[in-house]
Scaffold this motif. Structure first.
Motif, PDB file in Angstrom:
ATOM      1  N   ILE A  14       0.826  -1.209   0.000  1.00  0.00           N
ATOM      2  CA  ILE A  14       0.000   0.000   0.000  1.00  0.00           C
ATOM      3  C   ILE A  14       0.859   1.257   0.000  1.00  0.00           C
ATOM      4  O   ILE A  14       0.630   2.181  -0.780  1.00  0.00           O
ATOM      5  CB  ILE A  14      -0.957  -0.003   1.211  1.00  0.00           C
ATOM      6  CG1 ILE A  14      -2.030  -1.087   1.026  1.00  0.00           C
ATOM      7  CG2 ILE A  14      -1.623   1.362   1.376  1.00  0.00           C
ATOM      8  CD1 ILE A  14      -2.943  -1.239   2.214  1.00  0.00           C
ATOM      9  N   ARG A  15       1.865   1.300   0.871  1.00  0.00           N
ATOM     10  CA  ARG A  15       2.649   2.525   0.977  1.00  0.00           C
ATOM     11  C   ARG A  15       3.608   2.713  -0.198  1.00  0.00           C
ATOM     12  O   ARG A  15       4.078   3.831  -0.439  1.00  0.00           O
ATOM     13  CB  ARG A  15       3.442   2.537   2.289  1.00  0.00           C
ATOM     14  CG  ARG A  15       4.551   1.522   2.372  1.00  0.00           C
ATOM     15  CD  ARG A  15       5.315   1.652   3.662  1.00  0.00           C
ATOM     16  NE  ARG A  15       6.433   0.712   3.729  1.00  0.00           N
ATOM     17  CZ  ARG A  15       7.323   0.687   4.716  1.00  0.00           C
ATOM     18  NH1 ARG A  15       7.222   1.551   5.707  1.00  0.00           N
ATOM     19  NH2 ARG A  15       8.302  -0.198   4.708  1.00  0.00           N
ATOM     20  N   SER A  16       3.884   1.627  -0.943  1.00  0.00           N
ATOM     21  CA  SER A  16       4.810   1.747  -2.074  1.00  0.00           C
ATOM     22  C   SER A  16       4.122   2.173  -3.365  1.00  0.00           C
ATOM     23  O   SER A  16       4.790   2.513  -4.347  1.00  0.00           O
ATOM     24  CB  SER A  16       5.551   0.425  -2.306  1.00  0.00           C
ATOM     25  OG  SER A  16       4.637  -0.612  -2.634  1.00  0.00           O
ATOM     26  N   VAL A  17       2.782   2.153  -3.371  1.00  0.00           N
ATOM     27  CA  VAL A  17       2.031   2.570  -4.560  1.00  0.00           C
ATOM     28  C   VAL A  17       1.547   3.996  -4.336  1.00  0.00           C
ATOM     29  O   VAL A  17       0.702   4.261  -3.485  1.00  0.00           O
ATOM     30  CB  VAL A  17       0.836   1.625  -4.820  1.00  0.00           C
ATOM     31  CG1 VAL A  17       0.041   2.106  -6.033  1.00  0.00           C
ATOM     32  CG2 VAL A  17       1.320   0.194  -5.025  1.00  0.00           C
ATOM     33  N   ARG A  18       2.080   4.925  -5.085  1.00  0.00           N
ATOM     34  CA  ARG A  18       1.791   6.339  -4.856  1.00  0.00           C
ATOM     35  C   ARG A  18       0.317   6.677  -5.007  1.00  0.00           C
ATOM     36  O   ARG A  18      -0.215   7.523  -4.286  1.00  0.00           O
ATOM     37  CB  ARG A  18       2.618   7.195  -5.813  1.00  0.00           C
ATOM     38  CG  ARG A  18       4.107   7.216  -5.502  1.00  0.00           C
ATOM     39  CD  ARG A  18       4.822   8.183  -6.411  1.00  0.00           C
ATOM     40  NE  ARG A  18       6.248   8.261  -6.110  1.00  0.00           N
ATOM     41  CZ  ARG A  18       7.098   9.047  -6.755  1.00  0.00           C
ATOM     42  NH1 ARG A  18       6.654   9.832  -7.739  1.00  0.00           N
ATOM     43  NH2 ARG A  18       8.379   9.067  -6.427  1.00  0.00           N
ATOM     44  N   VAL A  81      -6.591  -0.352  -3.816  1.00  0.00           N
ATOM     45  CA  VAL A  81      -5.932  -1.276  -2.898  1.00  0.00           C
ATOM     46  C   VAL A  81      -6.091  -2.720  -3.356  1.00  0.00           C
ATOM     47  O   VAL A  81      -5.158  -3.528  -3.279  1.00  0.00           O
ATOM     48  CB  VAL A  81      -6.501  -1.103  -1.465  1.00  0.00           C
ATOM     49  CG1 VAL A  81      -6.165  -2.300  -0.593  1.00  0.00           C
ATOM     50  CG2 VAL A  81      -5.939   0.158  -0.822  1.00  0.00           C
ATOM     51  N   VAL A  82      -7.290  -3.048  -3.833  1.00  0.00           N
ATOM     52  CA  VAL A  82      -7.580  -4.431  -4.223  1.00  0.00           C
ATOM     53  C   VAL A  82      -7.259  -4.700  -5.684  1.00  0.00           C
ATOM     54  O   VAL A  82      -6.662  -5.732  -6.026  1.00  0.00           O
ATOM     55  CB  VAL A  82      -9.061  -4.758  -3.939  1.00  0.00           C
ATOM     56  CG1 VAL A  82      -9.431  -6.131  -4.508  1.00  0.00           C
ATOM     57  CG2 VAL A  82      -9.335  -4.724  -2.438  1.00  0.00           C
ATOM     58  N   SER A  83      -7.637  -3.784  -6.568  1.00  0.00           N
ATOM     59  CA  SER A  83      -7.583  -4.096  -7.999  1.00  0.00           C
ATOM     60  C   SER A  83      -6.243  -3.801  -8.654  1.00  0.00           C
ATOM     61  O   SER A  83      -5.998  -4.263  -9.777  1.00  0.00           O
ATOM     62  CB  SER A  83      -8.684  -3.336  -8.740  1.00  0.00           C
ATOM     63  OG  SER A  83      -8.520  -1.942  -8.605  1.00  0.00           O
ATOM     64  N   ASN A  84      -5.368  -3.049  -7.989  1.00  0.00           N
ATOM     65  CA  ASN A  84      -4.064  -2.754  -8.592  1.00  0.00           C
ATOM     66  C   ASN A  84      -3.302  -4.023  -8.940  1.00  0.00           C
ATOM     67  O   ASN A  84      -2.636  -4.106  -9.976  1.00  0.00           O
ATOM     68  CB  ASN A  84      -3.222  -1.894  -7.648  1.00  0.00           C
ATOM     69  CG  ASN A  84      -3.305  -0.412  -7.980  1.00  0.00           C
ATOM     70  OD1 ASN A  84      -3.735  -0.042  -9.065  1.00  0.00           O
ATOM     71  ND2 ASN A  84      -2.900   0.432  -7.046  1.00  0.00           N
ATOM     72  N   GLU A  85      -3.393  -5.017  -8.052  1.00  0.00           N
ATOM     73  CA  GLU A  85      -2.654  -6.260  -8.298  1.00  0.00           C
ATOM     74  C   GLU A  85      -3.208  -7.022  -9.495  1.00  0.00           C
ATOM     75  O   GLU A  85      -2.470  -7.741 -10.166  1.00  0.00           O
ATOM     76  CB  GLU A  85      -2.675  -7.135  -7.044  1.00  0.00           C
ATOM     77  CG  GLU A  85      -1.865  -6.562  -5.897  1.00  0.00           C
ATOM     78  CD  GLU A  85      -1.623  -7.579  -4.788  1.00  0.00           C
ATOM     79  OE1 GLU A  85      -0.814  -8.492  -4.995  1.00  0.00           O
ATOM     80  OE2 GLU A  85      -2.256  -7.447  -3.728  1.00  0.00           O
ATOM     81  N   TYR A  86      -4.496  -6.889  -9.756  1.00  0.00           N
ATOM     82  CA  TYR A  86      -5.073  -7.536 -10.931  1.00  0.00           C
ATOM     83  C   TYR A  86      -4.635  -6.831 -12.200  1.00  0.00           C
ATOM     84  O   TYR A  86      -4.315  -7.469 -13.208  1.00  0.00           O
ATOM     85  CB  TYR A  86      -6.600  -7.531 -10.832  1.00  0.00           C
ATOM     86  CG  TYR A  86      -7.148  -8.517  -9.837  1.00  0.00           C
ATOM     87  CD1 TYR A  86      -7.249  -9.877 -10.147  1.00  0.00           C
ATOM     88  CD2 TYR A  86      -7.566  -8.102  -8.575  1.00  0.00           C
ATOM     89  CE1 TYR A  86      -7.755 -10.789  -9.226  1.00  0.00           C
ATOM     90  CE2 TYR A  86      -8.074  -9.007  -7.649  1.00  0.00           C
ATOM     91  CZ  TYR A  86      -8.163 -10.351  -7.982  1.00  0.00           C
ATOM     92  OH  TYR A  86      -8.652 -11.249  -7.072  1.00  0.00           O
ATOM     93  N   SER A  87      -4.619  -5.502 -12.171  1.00  0.00           N
ATOM     94  CA  SER A  87      -4.273  -4.749 -13.380  1.00  0.00           C
ATOM     95  C   SER A  87      -2.797  -4.899 -13.751  1.00  0.00           C
ATOM     96  O   SER A  87      -2.446  -4.803 -14.923  1.00  0.00           O
ATOM     97  CB  SER A  87      -4.624  -3.269 -13.196  1.00  0.00           C
ATOM     98  OG  SER A  87      -3.904  -2.712 -12.113  1.00  0.00           O
ATOM     99  N   THR A  88      -1.947  -5.136 -12.754  1.00  0.00           N
ATOM    100  CA  THR A  88      -0.506  -5.300 -13.023  1.00  0.00           C
ATOM    101  C   THR A  88      -0.088  -6.752 -13.180  1.00  0.00           C
ATOM    102  O   THR A  88       1.044  -7.027 -13.584  1.00  0.00           O
ATOM    103  CB  THR A  88       0.322  -4.683 -11.885  1.00  0.00           C
ATOM    104  OG1 THR A  88       0.012  -5.344 -10.655  1.00  0.00           O
ATOM    105  CG2 THR A  88       0.025  -3.187 -11.755  1.00  0.00           C
ATOM    106  N   GLY A  89      -0.982  -7.683 -12.865  1.00  0.00           N
ATOM    107  CA  GLY A  89      -0.639  -9.102 -12.934  1.00  0.00           C
ATOM    108  C   GLY A  89       0.069  -9.623 -11.700  1.00  0.00           C
ATOM    109  O   GLY A  89       0.418 -10.814 -11.625  1.00  0.00           O
ATOM    110  N   MET A  90       0.263  -8.756 -10.686  1.00  0.00           N
ATOM    111  CA  MET A  90       0.943  -9.164  -9.458  1.00  0.00           C
ATOM    112  C   MET A  90       0.123 -10.125  -8.603  1.00  0.00           C
ATOM    113  O   MET A  90       0.643 -10.769  -7.705  1.00  0.00           O
ATOM    114  CB  MET A  90       1.281  -7.929  -8.621  1.00  0.00           C
ATOM    115  CG  MET A  90       2.437  -7.106  -9.159  1.00  0.00           C
ATOM    116  SD  MET A  90       4.016  -7.981  -9.009  1.00  0.00           S
ATOM    117  CE  MET A  90       4.171  -8.053  -7.225  1.00  0.00           C
ATOM    118  N   ILE A  91      -1.160 -10.250  -8.909  1.00  0.00           N
ATOM    119  CA  ILE A  91      -2.029 -11.102  -8.102  1.00  0.00           C
ATOM    120  C   ILE A  91      -1.550 -12.553  -8.110  1.00  0.00           C
ATOM    121  O   ILE A  91      -1.652 -13.261  -7.098  1.00  0.00           O
ATOM    122  CB  ILE A  91      -3.498 -11.005  -8.602  1.00  0.00           C
ATOM    123  CG1 ILE A  91      -4.433 -11.763  -7.671  1.00  0.00           C
ATOM    124  CG2 ILE A  91      -3.616 -11.481 -10.034  1.00  0.00           C
ATOM    125  CD1 ILE A  91      -4.552 -11.193  -6.305  1.00  0.00           C
TER     126      ILE A  91
END
Length: 256
Positions: A14-18, A81-91
Motif C-alpha cells: 500500500i505505501r509503495s504505490v503512490r 488497494v484491491v484491484s491494482n494487483e489484478y491490473s498489473t498481474g501481481m495477483i
C-alpha cells in the motif's frame, strides 16, 4: 505465511504505490477544504434563511459538506488497494506467496481499513474544528449532545465507504470497471433516487444515504426515516460486509 508477515507485506504494497497514498491525502484535503468553504458561506447566509431552516440548522452536519466529494476519493482508495494487483498481474505472485486466500484477502482489507480509519479520524476532527471556527457564533461544541458521535461517525462512514469499495473491486477485479460503477452511483444515481418520491424510501437504505445519518445532530423537520444515526451506520456496515463476503467468495472459487 504467518499473519504478521501477511500484514507487513500488505502494508509495504500500500505505501509503495503512490496512487493509493495520494487518494487518501486527496480525501482529507477535499473534505477539509470544501467543508471549510461551505461553513464560511453558511455563516454569511444564515440571516437570509427562513425561520424553518434556521430552526433545523445543523452546524456539525454543515462542516461535513465536503464529504460528498471526499468520499469519492475513499472509493478510489478502496478500489485501488484491491484491484491494482489484478491490473498489473501481481495477483498471481501474491497468491503464490500466500496460498491461503482468506489470509491474503482479509490481511489486505485489515491493513487498508486501519489506514483509512486513521486518516478519516484525523480528517473529520480537523474538518469539524475548522468548520466550527468559521461558523463563529453559530458553531457547535464537541461536548454538545450528539456532536462527538457525529464526528467519530463521519470517520467511520469514510472508512466503510473504502471497505465497501474493496469488496466491489474484489468482485469485479478491474479498477476501471469498479470505478465506472461506483463513482457514478454515489455521485449521481443515489442522489437522483433519493430526490424522486417514487424511490425515495428505497434510497434511504443505500449505503451512502443510510450511513450519512450518523453525521446528523439536528433532526430535520418531518423526518420519517425508520432508523437512527447508529442504525443507519449499521445498514452501511451490512452493505460493506456483504460486498466483502461476495468478493472473498469469488476470489476463492476462480482463477487469479
Amino acid at each position: 505465511m504467518a499473519v504478521t508477515q501477511v500484514v507487513r507485506s500488505e502494508w509495504t504494497k500500500i505505501r509503495s504505490v503512490r496512487s493509493t497514498v495520494w487518494t487518501l491525502g486527496l480525501a482529507a484535503v477535499v473534505t477539509i477544504g470544501l467543508g471549510a468553504l461551505i461553513s464560511a458561506l453558511s455563516r454569511s447566509e444564515y440571516d437570509n434563511l427562513s425561520p424553518r431552516d434556521q430552526l433545523t440548522f445543523d452546524p456539525t452536519f454543515i462542516s461535513f459538506a465536503g464529504l460528498s466529494l471526499g468520499q469519492l476519493a475513499m472509493v478510489v482508495f478502496g478500489v485501488l488497494v484491491v484491484s491494482n494487483e489484478y491490473s498489473t498481474g501481481m495477483i498471481r505472485m501474491s497468491l503464490a506467496a500466500v496460498p491461503q486466500r482468506g489470509a491474503f484477502f482479509f490481511g489486505k482489507v485489515a491493513v487498508a481499513t486501519a489506514l483509512a480509519l486513521l486518516v478519516s479520524l484525523a480528517t473529520t476532527f480537523a474538518t469539524f474544528f475548522l468548520g466550527q471556527a468559521l461558523l463563529g457564533p453559530l458553531a457547535a461544541s464537541v461536548g454538545d449532545p450528539g456532536v462527538l458521535r457525529a464526528v467519530v461517525g463521519a470517520a467511520l462512514y469514510m472508512t466503510l465507504m473504502a471497505v465497501f469499495s474493496m469488496g466491489v473491486a474484489a468482485m469485479l477485479r478491474s479498477p476501471m470497471l469498479s470505478l465506472g460503477i461506483l463513482v457514478p452511483f454515489f455521485f449521481l444515481v443515489s442522489s437522483v433516487l433519493g430526490a424522486v418520491s417514487a424511490t425515495e424510501k428505497v434510497a434511504r437504505f443505500l449505503p451512502d444515504q443510510a450511513g450519512s445519518k450518523i453525521m446528523q445532530v439536528v433532526t430535520p423537520l418531518n423526518d420519517d426515516t425508520p432508523y437512527g444515526p447508529w442504525g443507519g451506520l449499521g445498514i452501511m456496515a451490512l452493505w460493506a460486509a456483504a460486498a466483502l463476503a461476495i468478493g472473498y467468495a469469488l476470489l476463492r472459487h476462480r482463477d487469479a
